[in-house]
Motif scaffolding. Sequence first.
Motif, PDB file in Angstrom:
ATOM      1  N   PHE A  64      15.006   1.145   0.697  1.00 36.52           N
ATOM      2  CA  PHE A  64      14.769   1.847  -0.686  1.00 36.52           C
ATOM      3  C   PHE A  64      13.472   2.119  -1.993  1.00 36.52           C
ATOM      4  N   ALA A  65      12.642   0.682  -1.732  1.00 40.71           N
ATOM      5  CA  ALA A  65      11.587   0.913  -1.597  1.00 40.71           C
ATOM      6  C   ALA A  65      10.554   1.483  -0.790  1.00 40.71           C
ATOM      7  N   LEU A  66      10.648   1.779   0.601  1.00 50.80           N
ATOM      8  CA  LEU A  66       9.517   2.065   1.709  1.00 50.80           C
ATOM      9  C   LEU A  66       9.728   3.660   1.367  1.00 50.80           C
ATOM     10  N   LEU A  67      11.160   4.500   0.604  1.00 48.91           N
ATOM     11  CA  LEU A  67      12.021   5.726   0.380  1.00 48.91           C
ATOM     12  C   LEU A  67      11.010   6.108  -1.062  1.00 48.91           C
ATOM     13  N   LEU A  68      10.639   5.202  -1.440  1.00 46.68           N
ATOM     14  CA  LEU A  68      10.593   5.604  -3.172  1.00 46.68           C
ATOM     15  C   LEU A  68       8.480   5.353  -3.145  1.00 46.68           C
ATOM     16  N   GLY A  69       8.374   4.923  -1.233  1.00 46.95           N
ATOM     17  CA  GLY A  69       6.560   5.674  -1.575  1.00 46.95           C
ATOM     18  C   GLY A  69       5.826   3.895  -2.325  1.00 46.95           C
TER      19      GLY A  69
END
Length: 401
Positions: free
Chosen positions: A107-112
Amino acid sequence: MHETTTLLIEVGALLFLLGLLGRLSRRIGLSPIPLYLLAGLAFGHGGLLPLNASEEFFGVGAEIGVILLLVMLGLEYSANELVGNLRAAAPAGLIDALLNALPGAVFALLLGWGWIAALVLAGITWVSSSGVIAKVLADLGRLGNRETPVVLSVLVIEDLAMAFYLPLVTAVLAGSGLLGGGIALGVAVGTVLLVLVVAIRYGNLISTAMSAKDPEALLLGVLGMTLLVAGIAAKLQVSAAVGAFLVGIALSGPVAHHATELLTPLRDLFAAVFFVFFGLVTDPRDIPPVLLPALALAIITMGTKTLTGYLAARRVGIAEPGRWRAGLTLVPRGEFSIVIAGLAVAAGSVEPELAALATAYVLITVVTGPMLARLPDFAWFKRWLRQRGAAQRARPAPVSD
């Protein structure tokens, strides 16, 4: 003098309100936890009527509340039962980490937000709230259920994992490199092993040092030892909850029985303070901008956490209703999630939105978790389980060649 008077008025009024809310919750058949949290939101930062004078008091009381919840859980089990349950639940602990840490990281990676934020959010979504779950088990009268040792084993494995995770994530956030992280990890491992060995090998000596016949001395002795061990554990970057739990494990026989009776009213008082403080330090105005992402993450990880408990209970032969009780009981996240988010924000290494996201996420799971834990007790849920079981038994066996 004026500050002390204001403190007494605020604390007295809020505790009286909690008493009314607790009575209301039991009238309608719900856990009081969601109402305690909402009361904290109403009287905290950005709430309807902020109570500033009593915040420090509730902060200290909240820490004592978590410690008492965990020592009371430890008093329910012996050291041998703990070791046996941990061995049996080790695979469940691995499944728990994979199913619940990975969604947060992704989730954190998808949010950049980068890999550091991914490491932080993985911890936030991974660990269930020992304090909330302990309160739910007590409120619903499930401490003696067959699936409860499975739930406690998962919680203890998570707390022990936090004893290793927190020093590492702290070192990463501080930029101290592998050497600093390795030293912190070594201290954490040594402390946990030392406390565990003392609890298992010398628990009888600790019990005999206390008199079950003197209630006052027993109360002071158990409470003092619990706070002392929890404080030392926290000072060494190990979970205070783990230390408190192991103190409860170390006590046995009549001492454990009488200590449970003496500590129960204190546990109820400070547990309520813990949940109120959680709401007091949350500004409701920070929640709306991150509510949808937090809700999406909560729905995903509530499902994965339920699956974790279900699989762990099935592995040890618990029947279908107990599997669902175990899974749904594990849903709430809480104290560790907030601690991890606080470390990240204080270090300034991640996006400021992470704190608001973590708060909204924890509130969603803490409010809905106790409600979901009651689902297996409803008649319609039991009926659905019976129909599901009948349908599975009616399926024809596969034909082999």
